[in-house]
Design a protein around this motif. Structure first.
Motif, short mmCIF file in Angstrom:
data_model
loop_
_atom_site.label_atom_id
_atom_site.label_comp_id
_atom_site.label_asym_id
_atom_site.label_seq_id
_atom_site.Cartn_x
_atom_site.Cartn_y
_atom_site.Cartn_z
N ASN A 1 157.58 89.56 17.07
CA ASN A 1 158.36 89.26 15.88
C ASN A 1 158.29 90.38 14.85
O ASN A 1 159.22 90.57 14.06
N LYS A 2 157.22 91.13 14.88
CA LYS A 2 157.06 92.24 13.93
C LYS A 2 157.82 93.48 14.38
O LYS A 2 158.48 94.13 13.58
N GLU A 3 157.73 93.82 15.65
CA GLU A 3 158.27 95.11 16.10
C GLU A 3 159.37 95.01 17.15
O GLU A 3 159.93 96.03 17.55
N GLY A 4 159.69 93.78 17.60
CA GLY A 4 160.61 93.63 18.73
C GLY A 4 161.95 94.29 18.53
O GLY A 4 162.47 94.97 19.42
N ASP A 5 162.56 94.09 17.36
CA ASP A 5 163.89 94.65 17.13
C ASP A 5 163.85 96.18 17.15
O ASP A 5 164.68 96.83 17.79
N THR A 6 162.87 96.76 16.45
CA THR A 6 162.75 98.22 16.41
C THR A 6 162.42 98.78 17.79
O THR A 6 162.98 99.79 18.22
N PHE A 7 161.52 98.11 18.49
CA PHE A 7 161.10 98.55 19.83
C PHE A 7 162.30 98.63 20.78
O PHE A 7 162.52 99.64 21.46
N LEU A 8 163.09 97.56 20.82
CA LEU A 8 164.22 97.52 21.75
C LEU A 8 165.36 98.42 21.29
O LEU A 8 166.06 99.01 22.11
N ARG A 9 165.53 98.55 19.98
CA ARG A 9 166.63 99.39 19.49
C ARG A 9 166.40 100.86 19.82
O ARG A 9 167.33 101.59 20.11
N LYS A 10 165.15 101.29 19.75
CA LYS A 10 164.85 102.69 20.09
C LYS A 10 165.12 102.98 21.56
O LYS A 10 165.41 104.11 21.93
N ARG A 11 165.02 101.95 22.39
CA ARG A 11 165.24 102.17 23.82
C ARG A 11 166.69 101.99 24.24
O ARG A 11 167.19 102.70 25.10
N TYR A 12 167.37 101.04 23.63
CA TYR A 12 168.70 100.68 24.11
C TYR A 12 169.82 100.97 23.11
O TYR A 12 170.99 100.83 23.45
N HIS A 13 169.48 101.35 21.88
CA HIS A 13 170.45 101.79 20.88
C HIS A 13 171.64 100.83 20.74
O HIS A 13 172.79 101.23 20.68
N GLY A 14 171.34 99.56 20.71
CA GLY A 14 172.40 98.57 20.54
C GLY A 14 172.87 97.96 21.85
O GLY A 14 173.59 96.97 21.85
N GLY B 1 171.66 97.05 26.16
CA GLY B 1 170.58 96.29 26.78
C GLY B 1 170.69 94.81 26.49
O GLY B 1 171.77 94.22 26.61
N PRO B 2 169.60 94.14 26.11
CA PRO B 2 169.66 92.70 25.83
C PRO B 2 170.61 92.39 24.68
O PRO B 2 170.92 93.26 23.86
N GLY B 3 171.05 91.14 24.62
CA GLY B 3 171.96 90.75 23.55
C GLY B 3 171.26 90.66 22.20
O GLY B 3 170.04 90.60 22.11
N CYS C 1 166.53 85.22 24.15
CA CYS C 1 165.50 85.02 25.17
C CYS C 1 165.36 86.21 26.10
O CYS C 1 164.25 86.59 26.49
N VAL C 2 166.49 86.85 26.47
CA VAL C 2 166.43 88.01 27.35
C VAL C 2 165.65 89.14 26.68
O VAL C 2 164.88 89.86 27.32
N SER C 3 165.84 89.28 25.37
CA SER C 3 165.13 90.32 24.62
C SER C 3 163.62 90.14 24.75
O SER C 3 162.88 91.11 24.91
N PHE C 4 163.15 88.89 24.66
CA PHE C 4 161.70 88.65 24.73
C PHE C 4 161.15 89.08 26.09
O PHE C 4 160.12 89.75 26.18
#
Length: 675
Positions: free
Chosen positions: A537-550, A552-554, A564-567
């Protein structure tokens, strides 16, 4: 032979000197013999001379004869070419002459014999010119189509070859004229994420003026400076990102900047609209469009906007340039608000219908507020009592409580005025008070009473009479939340009924870095699993955004965490050697991971397995952190636009009857599980 000094194969030596000057006698003898031989050859016989003269005479006559024949041949060829050209010309012009005669007769009949088109030569020329233009157009179309197909195949077609449709706004068409090609996706991304549907031309005009389309530009000022394409300061960036800093999420990343920049402008536009509605006769309400007022507020603040037309000189120049560039880039206007209702003062959601996922349209509330509101509405929408009738979130211009609705930190849960509605309100208010720590609750107002959790209240306190039922909070429960946090620890109290868990694509990227969390052999307890979820919950959005730039997961409203896919993908990328996206919705995530890792799914859960199951829609996915002796699962999961990461306990009969599928990834963990 060795090369000489000049690069030739001739090299001077002592022998050369002898030939040049040391061997004079021998040289003289050889010269005399040579001269005698030359004298003999210089006197040819008379017969040979006669034959030479005769040969030259014959050659002259042959040359002139051949020249005459060649000239005759050229003349014949020229006549033939002229005849052929005349025939071709007649063949080509005959239809035009005939058509011209017809046009001339028609023009004479319609316009009179004195008209210009009544002349056969003029009509013929007009018909011919028209035909030539049509042929040129057809040829151009064919060549252009071939070139377009080539560019599409080679991927070289510029985004500026044709106007680009604005992602927001009901009018205007983003032209891209004068915009660097690299900035087109940034502008479109901002328009895409604007829930107020601010047109792309607005974002292009602001980028142009503020930074000349430079995403890493920093400008120093007394407030700590501004960064990025829109030149946003630290305070506004924190509001837009839910408490972020310049570094996280990265304000200089153009795609991140434009996504959250759109939220910033949406929020500011709502505030500007509220001001203009409250003061409809003010100059800034009558003399400016919404977007012009938004531009002034962005540049000089709402205080200076109220002084319009008496603006600071810099802002006046900015406004003039904005009007020119906004028109140049295609213009347009915002067409709605974050609730889609067209109302600009208050965002009200009437909640989902029966069977729909609970995601309230609350406007620019903080992510943890959205999560809490979704959970509370799902729990109390059907009662006890009459149930909830809607919910209101963000609204600007609240001077009574600026840290509430205007800050995106308060939600009103709407009820009726009957006894059944009071029963619903009583239950909801008590639930918030009892679970305040997990919900990040600050205070609750209901039935003209307040319970201030932050101040340690242990009972309701009465409030003054403000007049109406709404002002006295008799038709809604007002819940105010703390500025930051995430809802934790109460998911088991709410029904586990996730909605659509969708993915936006199958982009691949690398990432990793094991967190300092112990993954015990045999699984984790609920408290241990909560640490993983809290970090998500603290870093998930930043973590995934750096990898998939918008990609990847929905995402839900631009946030990866409420999906759920993001988790599941976060867990795989963060803690295992699996460093890519697994395409598919929640129902397919486990099988997708199994296929990409050479594994198989099974119906037996093990600690550190990814699960998937169907729920009538896109399904659901998450991670098994522990399996208890009675078969109860301790899972971590998120739900699309319902909640971020949460821990839940799933009884054996539930996952068995739901035919959950599991893929065990414990052997892919980056660090060996501890004993």
């Amino acid at each position: 032979m060795a090369l000489g000094a000049g690069g030739t194969s001739y090299q001077r030596g002592r022998g050369d000197d002898a030939r040049a000057g040391g061997g004079g006698r021998q040289s003289s003898g050889m010269t005399r013999k040579t001269a005698a031989a030359g004298a003999v050859s210089a006197a040819p016989p008379a017969a040979l001379l006669t034959m030479l003269i005769l040969f030259l005479n014959w050659l002259k006559s042959f040359f002139f004869s051949a020249a005459a024949k060649a000239l005759a041949l050229l003349q014949a060829l020229w006549k033939l070419a002229k005849a052929a050209a005349a025939a071709v010309w007649h063949l080509f012009t005959a239809p035009f002459v005939a058509a011209g005669a017809l046009v001339a007769k028609t023009a004479g009949a319609v316009f009179g014999v004195g008209s210009l088109l009544a002349s056969a030569p003029v009509a013929t020329a007009a018909v011919g010119a028209s035909a030539v233009l049509c042929m040129a157009a057809v040829a151009g179309t064919v060549v252009g189509s071939m070139d377009f197909e080539t560019q599409m195949r080679e991927g070289s077609l510029s985004t500026l070859c044709a106007p680009v449709s604005a992602a927001g706004g009901s009018s205007g068409r983003f032209t891209g004229k004068g915009v660097p090609a690299k900035a087109i996706p940034w502008i479109e991304n901002a328009a895409k994420h604007s829930q107020d549907k601010i047109p792309a031309a607005f974002f292009a005009s602001i980028m142009d003026r503020e930074t000349d389309f430079r995403p890493d530009l920093f400008s120093s000022d007394t407030n700590g400076g501004t960064w990025g394409l829109f030149q946003i300061n630290a305070q506004e960036w924190a509001k837009a990102t839910g408490g972020g800093s310049f570094d996280s999420p990265d304000i200089t990343d153009p795609m991140i900047h434009t996504e959250y920049g759109a939220k910033y402008f949406d929020s500011r536009l709502d505030a500007v609209r509220g001001m203009r509605e409250k003061n409809p006769n003010a100059a800034y309400a009558t003399g400016l469009t919404d977007l012009e007022a938004l531009m002034i507020a962005h540049n000089a603040g709402e205080g200076n906007l109220q002084k319009y037309p008496n603006l600071p000189p810099v802002t006046s120049g900015y406004l003039k340039e904005f009007r020119e560039k906004f028109t140049k880039y295609g213009g347009g206007k915002p067409t709605g608000n974050r609730d889609g209702s067209g109302s600009s003062t208050r965002t009200i959601s009437h909640g989902p219908g029966a069977g729909e996922a609970t995601h309230l349209q609350l406007g620019a509330v903080k992510p943890h507020v959205q999560d809490a509101a979704n959970l509370l509405y799902a729990r109390f929408k059907a009662g006890p009592g009459s149930g909830l009738h809607g919910a209101g979130g963000y609204r600007p211009g609240d001077n009574i409580d600026p840290a509430g609705h205007p800050a995106g930190l308060a939600v009103d849960f709407m009820v009726g005025l009957n006894s059944g509605s009071k029963q619903t309100g009583d239950a909801l208010a008590k639930y918030v008070i009892d679970n305040a720590a997990q919900l990040n609750g600050k205070y609750v107002i209901w039935q003209q009473r307040i319970w201030n959790i932050e101040k340690g209240d242990t009972a309701w306190r009465g409030m003054e009479d403000r007049g109406s039922a709404t002002q006295n909070h008799r038709d809604h429960v007002h819940v105010s939340f703390k500025p930051s946090g995430s809802i934790t620890g109460i998911i088991a109290a709410a029904p586990l009924s996730p909605g659509t868990c969708a993915t936006d694509g199958a982009n691949s990227s690398r990432g990793g870095g094991a967190a300092a969390i112990s993954f015990n052999d045999g699984g984790m307890t609920g408290a241990e699993a909560q640490k993983v979820v809290d970090l998500y919950n603290k870093e998930g959005d930043t973590f995934l955004r750096k990898r998939y730039h918008g990609g990847g997961p929905g995402q839900c409203n631009g946030d990866y965490r409420r999906n759920c896919v993001s988790f599941s993908i976060y867990f795989m990328n963060k803690y295992t050697t699996f460093q890519r996206h697994a395409p598919g919705n929640g129902v397919a995530t486990a099988r997708s991971i199994a296929r990409l890792t050479g594994k198989r799914v099974s119906g037996t859960p093990r600690p550190y397995s990814v699960f998937s199951y169907a729920n009538g829609g896109a399904g659901h996915t998450g991670v098994v952190f522990g399996v208890e002796n009675d078969g109860t699962l301790i899972i971590g999961n998120a739900a699309y636009c319902q909640w971020g990461g949460q821990v839940a306990r799933i009884p054996q009969e539930k996952w068995k009857s739901g035919r959950w599928e599991f893929v065990d990834v414990s052997d892919l963990m980056k660090s060996a599980p501890t004993a």
